[in-house]
Design a protein around this motif. Structure first.
Motif, PDB file in Angstrom:
ATOM      1  N   ASN A  58       0.844  -1.181   0.000  1.00 46.73           N
ATOM      2  CA  ASN A  58       0.000   0.000   0.000  1.00 46.73           C
ATOM      3  C   ASN A  58       0.885   1.238   0.000  1.00 46.73           C
ATOM      4  OD1 ASN A  58       0.357   0.996   2.917  1.00 46.73           O
ATOM      5  ND2 ASN A  58      -0.260  -1.133   3.221  1.00 46.73           N
ATOM      6  N   ALA A  59       0.336   2.349  -0.447  1.00 44.89           N
ATOM      7  CA  ALA A  59       1.116   3.574  -0.613  1.00 44.89           C
ATOM      8  C   ALA A  59       1.773   4.029   0.685  1.00 44.89           C
ATOM      9  CB  ALA A  59       0.235   4.685  -1.185  1.00 44.89           C
ATOM     10  N   ALA A  60       1.074   3.931   1.797  1.00 47.16           N
ATOM     11  CA  ALA A  60       1.626   4.404   3.070  1.00 47.16           C
ATOM     12  C   ALA A  60       2.854   3.599   3.490  1.00 47.16           C
ATOM     13  CB  ALA A  60       0.558   4.353   4.163  1.00 47.16           C
ATOM     14  N   ALA A  61       2.775   2.280   3.383  1.00 52.16           N
ATOM     15  CA  ALA A  61       3.906   1.425   3.775  1.00 52.16           C
ATOM     16  C   ALA A  61       5.103   1.637   2.856  1.00 52.16           C
ATOM     17  CB  ALA A  61       3.480  -0.038   3.774  1.00 52.16           C
ATOM     18  N   ILE A  62       4.843   1.770   1.569  1.00 57.11           N
ATOM     19  CA  ILE A  62       5.936   1.981   0.621  1.00 57.11           C
ATOM     20  C   ILE A  62       6.569   3.350   0.839  1.00 57.11           C
ATOM     21  CG2 ILE A  62       6.510   2.215  -1.838  1.00 57.11           C
ATOM     22  CD1 ILE A  62       4.210   0.090  -2.258  1.00 57.11           C
ATOM     23  N   ALA A  63       5.757   4.364   1.059  1.00 56.90           N
ATOM     24  CA  ALA A  63       6.283   5.708   1.312  1.00 56.90           C
ATOM     25  C   ALA A  63       7.160   5.728   2.561  1.00 56.90           C
ATOM     26  CB  ALA A  63       5.126   6.696   1.457  1.00 56.90           C
ATOM     27  N   GLU A  64       6.749   5.013   3.596  1.00 58.17           N
ATOM     28  CA  GLU A  64       7.542   4.954   4.820  1.00 58.17           C
ATOM     29  C   GLU A  64       8.885   4.282   4.558  1.00 58.17           C
ATOM     30  OE1 GLU A  64       7.430   3.241   9.399  1.00 58.17           O
ATOM     31  OE2 GLU A  64       5.578   3.301   8.234  1.00 58.17           O
ATOM     32  N   VAL A  66      10.509   4.048   1.695  1.00 58.94           N
ATOM     33  CA  VAL A  66      11.323   4.930   0.856  1.00 58.94           C
ATOM     34  C   VAL A  66      11.930   6.044   1.703  1.00 58.94           C
ATOM     35  CG1 VAL A  66      11.233   6.633  -1.025  1.00 58.94           C
ATOM     36  CG2 VAL A  66      10.093   4.425  -1.292  1.00 58.94           C
ATOM     37  N   GLY A  67      11.156   6.619   2.574  1.00 59.74           N
ATOM     38  CA  GLY A  67      11.635   7.730   3.397  1.00 59.74           C
ATOM     39  C   GLY A  67      12.615   7.339   4.476  1.00 59.74           C
ATOM     40  N   LYS A  68      12.392   6.176   5.092  1.00 52.65           N
ATOM     41  CA  LYS A  68      13.238   5.743   6.210  1.00 52.65           C
ATOM     42  C   LYS A  68      14.301   4.730   5.830  1.00 52.65           C
ATOM     43  CE  LYS A  68       9.817   6.509   9.825  1.00 52.65           C
ATOM     44  NZ  LYS A  68       9.031   5.879  10.892  1.00 52.65           N
ATOM     45  N   SER A  75      17.630   5.096   2.651  1.00 54.88           N
ATOM     46  CA  SER A  75      16.509   6.029   2.680  1.00 54.88           C
ATOM     47  C   SER A  75      16.664   6.967   1.484  1.00 54.88           C
ATOM     48  CB  SER A  75      16.497   6.822   3.981  1.00 54.88           C
ATOM     49  OG  SER A  75      17.672   7.605   4.082  1.00 54.88           O
ATOM     50  N   PHE A  76      15.573   7.495   1.012  1.00 55.39           N
ATOM     51  CA  PHE A  76      15.563   8.445  -0.093  1.00 55.39           C
ATOM     52  C   PHE A  76      14.831   9.702   0.380  1.00 55.39           C
ATOM     53  CE2 PHE A  76      16.293   4.449  -2.215  1.00 55.39           C
ATOM     54  CZ  PHE A  76      17.142   4.774  -3.265  1.00 55.39           C
ATOM     55  N   PRO A  77      15.505  10.540   1.163  1.00 54.85           N
ATOM     56  CA  PRO A  77      14.841  11.701   1.738  1.00 54.85           C
ATOM     57  C   PRO A  77      14.386  12.736   0.707  1.00 54.85           C
ATOM     58  CG  PRO A  77      17.190  11.798   2.152  1.00 54.85           C
ATOM     59  CD  PRO A  77      16.903  10.446   1.572  1.00 54.85           C
ATOM     60  N   ASN A  78      14.928  12.690  -0.498  1.00 52.09           N
ATOM     61  CA  ASN A  78      14.560  13.672  -1.521  1.00 52.09           C
ATOM     62  C   ASN A  78      13.428  13.211  -2.428  1.00 52.09           C
ATOM     63  OD1 ASN A  78      16.588  15.367  -0.553  1.00 52.09           O
ATOM     64  ND2 ASN A  78      18.105  14.486  -1.918  1.00 52.09           N
ATOM     65  N   THR A  88       5.068   5.475  -5.332  1.00 50.73           N
ATOM     66  CA  THR A  88       4.283   4.507  -4.553  1.00 50.73           C
ATOM     67  C   THR A  88       3.136   3.943  -5.386  1.00 50.73           C
ATOM     68  OG1 THR A  88       2.950   6.254  -3.523  1.00 50.73           O
ATOM     69  CG2 THR A  88       4.890   5.495  -2.319  1.00 50.73           C
ATOM     70  N   GLN A  89       2.491   4.773  -6.170  1.00 49.44           N
ATOM     71  CA  GLN A  89       1.404   4.296  -7.033  1.00 49.44           C
ATOM     72  C   GLN A  89       1.947   3.292  -8.051  1.00 49.44           C
ATOM     73  OE1 GLN A  89      -0.814   7.349  -9.082  1.00 49.44           O
ATOM     74  NE2 GLN A  89      -1.982   5.871 -10.258  1.00 49.44           N
TER      75      GLN A  89
END
Length: 98
Positions: A58-64, A66-68, A75-78, A88-89
């Motif tokens: 799901n988008a939320a788990a993938i975004a987390e 990627v960010g962390k 992590s990909f902070p940018n 994520t989509q």
């Protein structure tokens, strides 16, 4: 025994290349597939072979993730905002489920 230790250490060194933080920044308006190709495909398989646990698809788990990042993933902070949404989509729509 020495051979196993050397092989184990070699694997750790190779995999460590995909950990830490990555300063990749997607171009404005970049599609998710381009961001995946540029930022993710160096460590991950082609998206058609990339498998995600069903509870993380799901988008939320993938975004987390990627960010962390994680132990083996940088992590990909940018990657944020529209770029993160596109990535994520793309991953949710094109990856397999475990």
């Amino acid at each position: 025994m020495k051979k196993q230790i050397v092989l184990s250490l070699g694997a750790v060194v190779i995999l460590a290349g995909c950990a830490g933080s990555n300063d990749y920044t997607p171009a404005a308006g970049a599609p998710g597939g381009k961001i995946y190709a540029d930022a993710c495909s160096g460590c991950h398989k082609a998206i058609s072979e990339f498998a995600i646990p069903a509870d993380k698809a799901n988008a939320a788990a993938i975004a987390e993730k990627v960010g962390k990042g994680s132990l083996m993933m940088p992590s990909f902070p940018n990657i944020k905002g529209e770029g993160l949404d596109a990535l994520t989509q793309y991953v949710v729509e094109n990856s397999k489920r475990k």
